[in-house]
Design an enzyme around this catalytic site. Sequence first.
Site, mmCIF file in Angstrom:
data_model
loop_
_atom_site.group_PDB
_atom_site.id
_atom_site.type_symbol
_atom_site.label_atom_id
_atom_site.label_comp_id
_atom_site.label_asym_id
_atom_site.label_seq_id
_atom_site.Cartn_x
_atom_site.Cartn_y
_atom_site.Cartn_z
ATOM 1 C CB CYS A 126 -124.928 75.446 -56.618
ATOM 2 S SG CYS A 126 -125.450 75.162 -58.306
ATOM 3 C CG ASN A 137 -120.911 73.583 -55.064
ATOM 4 O OD1 ASN A 137 -119.972 74.146 -55.625
ATOM 5 N ND2 ASN A 137 -122.038 73.309 -55.693
ATOM 6 C CE LYS A 159 -121.583 70.685 -57.934
ATOM 7 N NZ LYS A 159 -122.227 71.151 -59.099
ATOM 8 N NE ARG A 175 -116.204 80.001 -61.845
ATOM 9 C CZ ARG A 175 -115.031 80.585 -62.046
ATOM 10 N NH1 ARG A 175 -114.555 81.427 -61.160
ATOM 11 N NH2 ARG A 175 -114.320 80.355 -63.144
HETATM 12 C C1 UDX Z 1 -121.274 77.528 -57.596
HETATM 13 C C2 UDX Z 1 -119.880 76.896 -57.736
HETATM 14 O O1 UDX Z 1 -118.883 77.931 -57.704
HETATM 15 C C3 UDX Z 1 -119.805 76.081 -59.028
HETATM 16 O O2 UDX Z 1 -118.540 75.426 -59.115
HETATM 17 C C4 UDX Z 1 -120.919 75.041 -59.031
HETATM 18 O O3 UDX Z 1 -120.913 74.251 -60.185
HETATM 19 C C5 UDX Z 1 -122.265 75.733 -58.884
HETATM 20 O O4 UDX Z 1 -122.262 76.529 -57.678
HETATM 21 P P1 UDX Z 1 -122.540 79.641 -58.592
HETATM 22 O O5 UDX Z 1 -123.741 79.197 -57.846
HETATM 23 O O6 UDX Z 1 -122.676 80.090 -59.999
HETATM 24 O O7 UDX Z 1 -121.423 78.485 -58.626
HETATM 25 O O8 UDX Z 1 -121.938 80.864 -57.752
HETATM 26 P P2 UDX Z 1 -120.549 81.241 -57.069
HETATM 27 O O9 UDX Z 1 -119.775 82.101 -57.977
HETATM 28 O O10 UDX Z 1 -119.877 80.070 -56.496
HETATM 29 O O11 UDX Z 1 -121.095 82.182 -55.869
HETATM 30 C C6 UDX Z 1 -122.021 81.649 -54.923
HETATM 31 C C7 UDX Z 1 -122.396 82.684 -53.898
HETATM 32 O O12 UDX Z 1 -121.298 82.992 -53.043
HETATM 33 C C8 UDX Z 1 -122.842 84.032 -54.476
HETATM 34 O O13 UDX Z 1 -123.987 84.474 -53.770
HETATM 35 C C9 UDX Z 1 -121.669 84.955 -54.211
HETATM 36 O O14 UDX Z 1 -122.052 86.311 -54.053
HETATM 37 C C10 UDX Z 1 -121.142 84.390 -52.900
HETATM 38 N N1 UDX Z 1 -119.710 84.671 -52.675
HETATM 39 C C11 UDX Z 1 -118.776 84.190 -53.532
HETATM 40 C C12 UDX Z 1 -119.322 85.399 -51.549
HETATM 41 O O15 UDX Z 1 -120.168 85.824 -50.742
HETATM 42 N N2 UDX Z 1 -117.987 85.616 -51.336
HETATM 43 C C13 UDX Z 1 -117.030 85.143 -52.178
HETATM 44 O O16 UDX Z 1 -115.836 85.393 -51.917
HETATM 45 C C14 UDX Z 1 -117.431 84.426 -53.316
#
Ligand code: UDX
Length: 426
Positions: A260, A208, A204, A154
């Site tokens: 992602c 996601n 993977k 992340r």
């Molecule tokens: C993600 C995956 O979590 C990770 O395992 C993968 O390797 C890459 O993609 P990342 O893109 O860094 O990681 O972000 P993540 O923390 O998953 O959040 C993604 C989006 O979801 C963000 O915009 C966040 O604000 C949103 N989100 C997350 C929500 O709206 N609600 C939640 O409860 C959690």
Amino acid sequence: MEICIVGAGYVGLTTAAALAVFGHEVECVDMDQAKINGLIQGKVPIYEPGLEDLITEYYSKNRLHFSSNVKESIKDHPIILIAVGTPSQNDGSCNLNFINQVIEIIASTINKYKIIITKSTVPPGTNELIHQTFIEMGIKDNLFDIVSNPEFLREGRALWDIFHPNKLVFGTKIDRPLEVLKKIYQKESAPFVFTSLTGAEMIKYASNVFLATKISFANEMARICDVFQVDYTDLQKGLGMDPRIGTDFLNAGLGFGGSCLPKDLSSLKHSALSHKLETKLLDAVMEINDTQIELYLKKLSTVLLNLTDKQITVWGVTFKPGTDDLRSSPALVLIQQLIQKGCRVHAYDPMVQLKLIDVISHLNQYESLNNSDALIIATEWEQFLNCNWSEVKSRMKGSIVLDARNCLDGETVRRQGLVYMGVGIR
Ligand code: UDX
């Protein structure tokens, strides 16, 4: 072990640093000469907490090297780890141009046995195709092994994730490279999952897509809560207490963004469609996410009536807190839609100063509020949660606080005479 990592982005640099810490000799290569020059001078091109220090430390210990001579490095190393970008194309499918370039270089230079590890997220079937391409090019199968070894990092927590993984996934065609793979990661205590090349790719994508599904589920529940005047945070608490559901990824708000989740969702849908398979659940997840911003704009319109010429302050522009990444940021889409509706937009983010015509970017959180009709929290940065609400009130012309991340304590905000609005919150 001597490892060449191709691609000096989030995944490449984090993996390079971690493998150097594990005791390997790592060379991270990228075609981008400016990026490599910067890295050699200790400048990390992305914001990832702790990464710059680690890279500087292991570069000075001579365990981590950087080069823009991609061909030479690929030729010299027995283990090649591919961590190049696989962005979305306009139709939602995955653009494999960077992967193909690397494969071409490997194929044209291979002269002794190599293990080729794909870390980049690629559609199901890609690594099989790479294997087949090598064979069709006349490269003997005793000269190489392809491994699909996806990452689950992340942004903002990438170092924690790489040093504390919950699993390590390896997809291979045969067992031959397994002992080397175990040695590369022997310092990790996570369980291994061994599967086929396509099996690893699917793990993977499914991870996601499942996270995205949880978020869209949360957003739909929050919409229903809103109608029935139920506090969504109560529902979230109750749901999360069931270990079968879990507490993570249930925050309702503007929806998911980043490099992602949206990309992998469209790419998997595209892959399924290419086999004439409909993806009704994935479509619904996407549709809910795509309409979250509209929902918040409607909320704003119900209290401000006409949005034209209203001054709106948006706090938070990155796709989530803890990063400087603007890719597919819901906050940016929100800002664009506010502008289209004739609003004058002021923005503040602790990490990023927006350089957009029509947006006035501020360096100070409170100054961004002067004379605004409404404040929208678009990214839940820590400093917004505990801010001085009496100062917020004194600077604003209006009194609307739209919490588009459901991250504030509504009562604290209301106590200052402000009108607090979330989704799914009374
Ligand atoms: C993600 C995956 O979590 C990770 O395992 C993968 O390797 C890459 O993609 P990342 O893109 O860094 O990681 O972000 P993540 O923390 O998953 O959040 C993604 C989006 O979801 C963000 O915009 C966040 O604000 C949103 N989100 C997350 C929500 O709206 N609600 C939640 O409860 C959690």
